[in-house]
Write an enzyme that holds these catalytic residues in place. Structure first.
Site, PDB file in Angstrom:
ATOM      1  N   GLN A  21      32.033  70.124  56.907  1.00  0.00           N
ATOM      2  CA  GLN A  21      30.736  70.435  56.380  1.00  0.00           C
ATOM      3  C   GLN A  21      29.937  71.064  57.493  1.00  0.00           C
ATOM      4  O   GLN A  21      29.616  70.417  58.478  1.00  0.00           O
ATOM      5  CB  GLN A  21      30.098  69.129  55.904  1.00  0.00           C
ATOM      6  N   GLY A  22      29.667  72.350  57.348  1.00  0.00           N
ATOM      7  CA  GLY A  22      28.902  73.033  58.379  1.00  0.00           C
ATOM      8  C   GLY A  22      27.507  73.336  57.882  1.00  0.00           C
ATOM      9  O   GLY A  22      27.108  72.887  56.811  1.00  0.00           O
ATOM     10  N   ALA A  23      26.764  74.101  58.677  1.00  0.00           N
ATOM     11  CA  ALA A  23      25.410  74.443  58.278  1.00  0.00           C
ATOM     12  C   ALA A  23      25.422  75.382  57.089  1.00  0.00           C
ATOM     13  O   ALA A  23      24.544  75.361  56.245  1.00  0.00           O
ATOM     14  CB  ALA A  23      24.696  75.105  59.451  1.00  0.00           C
ATOM     15  N   GLU A  24      26.448  76.192  57.022  1.00  0.00           N
ATOM     16  CA  GLU A  24      26.476  77.262  56.043  1.00  0.00           C
ATOM     17  C   GLU A  24      27.291  76.876  54.805  1.00  0.00           C
ATOM     18  O   GLU A  24      26.918  77.189  53.691  1.00  0.00           O
ATOM     19  CB  GLU A  24      27.097  78.493  56.725  1.00  0.00           C
TER      20      GLU A  24
ATOM     21  N   LYS B 183      35.830  77.328  49.818  1.00  0.00           N
ATOM     22  CA  LYS B 183      34.665  77.401  50.695  1.00  0.00           C
ATOM     23  C   LYS B 183      33.445  77.564  49.802  1.00  0.00           C
ATOM     24  O   LYS B 183      33.335  78.542  49.070  1.00  0.00           O
ATOM     25  CB  LYS B 183      34.811  78.587  51.648  1.00  0.00           C
TER      26      LYS B 183
ATOM     27  N   ASP C 280      32.540  86.161  64.877  1.00  0.00           N
ATOM     28  CA  ASP C 280      32.493  84.796  65.393  1.00  0.00           C
ATOM     29  C   ASP C 280      33.870  84.409  65.926  1.00  0.00           C
ATOM     30  O   ASP C 280      34.470  83.440  65.488  1.00  0.00           O
ATOM     31  CB  ASP C 280      32.053  83.843  64.270  1.00  0.00           C
TER      32      ASP C 280
END
Lengths: 256, 206
Positions: free
Chosen positions: A13-16, A34, A143
């Site tokens: 679980q990321g920010a995006e 995703k 990235d």
């Protein structure tokens, strides 16, 4: 758009985005989902447009990459309104995990350090080649970190009867690193561009990520650059630009 | 035997019944019934020569059912079966998609799919299967990738799915005189399969 529960195991679980493991169409086709969930603090219209835009651009890049011959997860399904992408599951450790295990392993007195070094060199060579390919089709990853590079066992190498899992398997003596492909993941910040500046910044981002996480990284990163130089068709201009980027940092325009 | 499936990420009451036929003799009849919008002939009849794997038609069904159930999207063709044929297309042209991916009066092979909601009272699995195997007059073969690939017309697939950029880097490097490892047949099929699935998935974004 109402959120819909996802049928799968939440991995990260990321920010995006949230990432799930699940299956696509048939039980024997593993996939990764995703999802970019709505952010309640953002204006609803803006939120939808951003989610949609990012989802669409990521799916397009993945598809372009994969069909042109650079290894990355294949896109199986896109629901841009809900911000969902269903993509191919890549089995294998990330280069980051692999390097950590390698370096830990090398400090073990029982292991032969030379052996590990030879393998690391082969891996770096492979990474340089993969990034060169990516830049030759004018895609900027945006990235490039060691977590966004995965190692996938080559399916038809024929040497192993059962699929090996985890980075420990890669370290075992009889596994040659040549049986592994480097797969690029997470094109969330990617774009299509043929500018040397963007390509140089891509390399610069990887360099920073490398040097800050791995103590022996300078030598390893030089191997990547050398391999990039030999494999990427437009490498000379990009590497010259990289020198400039190193002096001034990532942002050229100094805006924002 | 027809294949029966229910798909993950969709309500489990939706079921697919799929059967593949070769040496078909009544394609002209099936085609005319489709044009006449005869509800008895409401099936997705697909031309297997444009298929490269068994995932491809199932993925089209997945898209069709999802669009059917999503109030914000909805179907753009008369029913979920025509939507399945339309979902095989990488473009938004509905007429073209029927012509390219559906059957023609001269088709010698047909993939028939029936999508049903099993929660309806009228649903009966044995009746559906019986009807599915009798509606097409031909020899039923297994619905699997091996049998589908015997029927694939690669030139059509590459043209319809606009795959001229496939393997672009390797070709570029080869032109520059580098040694490129030849891909095995299995890898080449796999690349083609994901390229086609990707083209279908990205249709809504075109």
């Amino acid at each position: 758009m109402p959120p819909r529960p996802i049928d799968g195991t939440l991995l990260k679980q990321g920010a995006e985005a949230h990432v799930y493991r699940s299956t696509f169409l048939l039980p024997n086709v593993p996939c990764l989902i995703k999802v970019r969930p709505t952010k309640p603090y953002r204006h609803a219209t803006l939120d939808m447009r951003l989610t949609k835009h990012r989802c669409v651009s990521e799916a397009r890049l993945l598809n372009r990459c994969r069909s042109m011959g650079v290894l990355c997860p294949a896109v199986y399904f896109v629901d841009e309104k809900r911000g969902e992408i269903i993509m191919e599951w890549i089995e294998g450790p990330s280069v980051r995990d692999f390097l950590h295990d390698c370096i830990d392993g090398a400090s073990d007195p029982g292991k032969e350090e030379d052996n590990v070094d030879v393998r690391l060199d082969a891996l770096m060579e492979n990474i340089g080649q993969t990034i060169g390919k990516l830049h030759d089709i004018d895609i900027i990853h945006g990235d490039l970190t060691t977590s966004n590079l995965m190692l996938k066992h080559r399916e038809n190498s024929g040497t192993t009867s059962e699929p090996q899992q985890g980075s420990q398997a890669l370290l075992t003596a009889d596994t040659s690193l040549l049986d592994f492909d480097v797969v690029l993941i997470d094109f969330g910040l990617g774009q299509v561009s043929n500018s040397d500046e963007d390509k140089a910044v891509d390399l610069y981002v990887l360099e920073r990520a490398f040097l800050s996480t791995h103590p022996r990284a300078t030598r390893l990163f030089d191997i990547i650059l050398d391999s990039y130089k030999r494999n990427c068709l437009g490498s000379a201009v990009v590497l010259r630009r990289l020198q400039e980027v190193r002096l001034r940092g990532r942002k050229k325009s100094m805006v924002g | 035997m027809p294949t029966t499936l229910s798909l993950p990420h969709l309500p489990s009451n939706y079921r697919l019944h799929i059967a593949l036929f070769t040496s078909v003799t009544n394609a002209a009849h099936l085609h005319s019934q489709l044009l006449a919008k005869n509800p008895e002939y409401e099936y997705a009849f697909i031309d297997p020569s444009i298929l490269v794997s068994h995932l491809q038609p199932i993925s089209a069904c997945f898209r069709a059912i999802r669009d059917l159930l999503d109030p914000d999207v909805g179907l753009r063709t008369p029913n979920v079966h025509s939507e399945t044929v339309f979902s095989l297309s990488p473009t938004h042209n509905i007429t073209d998609s029927y012509r390219r991916f559906g059957i023609s009066p001269s088709s010698a092979a047909v993939l028939a799919i029936k999508i049903l909601d099993t929660s309806l009272a009228s649903y009966s699995e044995s009746n559906t299967l019986e009807r599915l195997t009798s509606i097409v007059e031909g020899t039923e073969v297994d619905f699997d990738t091996k049998d589908i690939r015997k029927l694939t017309d690669l030139i059509k697939v590459k043209k319809y799915y606009k795959l001229k950029d496939m393997g672009y880097v390797d070709q570029l490097y080869k032109k520059k005189g580098r040694n490129i490892e030849e891909k095995s047949e299995e890898e080449a099929w796999r690349d083609l399969e994901v390229a086609v699935l990707g083209a279908m998935a990205l249709r809504s974004l075109v």
